[in-house]
Design an enzyme around this catalytic site. Structure first.
Site, PDB file in Angstrom:
ATOM      1  N   THR A  22       1.122  -0.895  -0.013  1.00 64.63           N
ATOM      2  CA  THR A  22       0.193  -0.500  -0.047  1.00 64.63           C
ATOM      3  C   THR A  22       1.148   1.266   0.218  1.00 64.63           C
ATOM      4  OG1 THR A  22      -2.180   1.233   1.079  1.00 64.63           O
ATOM      5  CG2 THR A  22      -0.834   0.436   2.187  1.00 64.63           C
ATOM      6  N   CYS A  28      -3.104   7.243   8.370  1.00 66.49           N
ATOM      7  CA  CYS A  28      -3.814   5.335   8.220  1.00 66.49           C
ATOM      8  C   CYS A  28      -2.301   4.203   8.589  1.00 66.49           C
ATOM      9  CB  CYS A  28      -4.090   5.390   6.332  1.00 66.49           C
ATOM     10  SG  CYS A  28      -5.518   6.526   5.974  1.00 66.49           S
ATOM     11  N   HIS A  45      -5.384  -1.905   4.891  1.00 70.31           N
ATOM     12  CA  HIS A  45      -5.562  -0.129   4.990  1.00 70.31           C
ATOM     13  C   HIS A  45      -6.576   0.787   5.845  1.00 70.31           C
ATOM     14  CE1 HIS A  45      -3.275   3.856   2.393  1.00 70.31           C
ATOM     15  NE2 HIS A  45      -4.502   4.041   3.834  1.00 70.31           N
TER      16      HIS A  45
END
Lengths: 161, 202
Positions: A22, A28, A45
């Site tokens: 990712t 995040c 995620h």
């Protein structure tokens, strides 16, 4: 061999020799669950700490608590064994940490990390290593063949945890 | 979050007015023409929040200002690295002579962008403030150099609770030869968007 890239509030599961990645985690968090013998790995995620505030839970992958639960469930469906699953964690940065701003929104990274820890503890999944907090974005790639999580941080170089 | 087409149109116009005033301020500083692009204002899925950049990992200089008062939220000004260096060169006459791979040196050289961002975001917000009659108090700016997606986590967090998409209110700007290009993102909280509508009598 291919690399599956997941976006914000998404999850996926891969088997070696494929990898999963990712890009640009800020506040995040990227949670990786993996079974090192079967060489299966899942990544989610997550962007916010807990789902409790949401009126209707449309996407469990958005939240740290429901995201970890969801990923564990899916890993077991894919044939991973609960006893063999371990976790790695990255993200939760405070992108504008030097800012003289009073906003819980900017500090959400810290809460995300905290709730990821709680969710893993609750699911009795050992957290093998992590690279969290700080003030920089991260791109992460997990290789189920080796169990290594590659982390690229702007200004801080690259490392494997 | 459901914002109807009419509301999005009004917000788009607000973004246009803010960016227009900021463009005049930048044009004065540079003594050059500064144009703005067509403003976008729409609901965009989380995964596409960095679509305005070359890639999610694209290195950008982000200047963030928090809004308080009648409108709460944030304004983010984003410049690609080369545009930020060009901007400083035009304003100060000094060229970056350090190593572009030295992150510390790059950040230090780009620190003045924070003050430029402060002026431009100030111009952006004062136009919105006079148009709507809302009092908007900007915070001191904070600037960082990082991946586009990591900076765009801010709108994601602001709108994350209420749906599967973010309010994407963006206006780009560029000088005559397009050596400087940048973007403004207006990120009002959900409550503030509704307050804005009532301030405008909608």
């Amino acid at each position: 061999m291919k690399t599956t890239i997941i976006g914000i509030a998404e999850w996926s599961i891969v088997r070696a020799p494929d990898k999963i990645s990712t890009l640009g985690l800020g506040s995040c968090c990227g949670v990786v669950l993996y079974d090192s013998l079967f060489k299966i790995a899942g990544m989610v995620h997550v962007m916010l700490p807990t789902a409790s505030a949401a009126k209707v839970l449309t996407n469990p992958a958005k939240y740290a608590d429901t995201g970890v639960e969801l990923l564990l469930e899916q890993m077991l469906k894919e044939g991973a064994r609960k006893s063999a699953i371990a976790a790695k964690l990255a993200g939760g940065a405070h992108m504008f940490a030097h800012a003289n701003m009073q906003s819980d929104l900017l500090k959400v990274g810290e809460r995300n990390v905290q709730v990821c820890h709680e969710a893993l503890r609750k699911a009795r999944i050992p957290l093998v290593s992590e690279d969290v907090l700080g003030t920089h974005g991260r791109t992460i790639t997990f290789d189920p063949a080796t169990g290594s999580l590659h982390i690229r941080t702007v200004g801080l170089g690259e490392k494997d945890i | 979050m459901a914002l109807d087409a009419g509301t999005l149109d009004v917000l788009r116009e607000i973004g246009n007015i803010g960016a227009g005033n900021a463009a005049s301020a930048l044009a004065t500083m540079l003594d050059d023409k500064v144009n703005i692009g067509l403003p976008s204002c729409e609901m965009v899925p989380f995964t596409q929040v960095a679509r305005g950049f070359k890639s999610p990992e694209d290195l950008v200089v982000g200047t963030l200002v928090q809004m308080s008062g009648d409108m709460e939220g944030f304004v983010l000004m984003a410049l690609p690295l080369d545009a930020a260096f060009e901007l400083l060169k035009l304003l100060t006459g000094e060229e970056f002579s350090g190593n572009a791979d030295d992150y510390g040196a790059v950040c230090e050289a780009l620190a003045p962008v924070s003050e430029i961002g402060n002026i431009l975001i100030g111009a952006y917000l004062s136009a919105i403030s006079s148009m709507t009659g809302m009092s908007i108090i900007p915070s001191v700016p904070a600037t960082t150099v990082d991946m586009a997606m990591a900076l765009m986590n801010i709108p994601v967090v602001v709108y994350g609770e209420i749906g599967e998409s973010v309010l994407y209110m963006e206006t780009d700007f560029h000088n005559e030869v397009s050596s400087i290009v940048g973007q403004y993102f207006l990120i009002p909280t959900v409550e503030s968007s509704s307050r804005l509508m009532s301030a405008l009598g909608m």
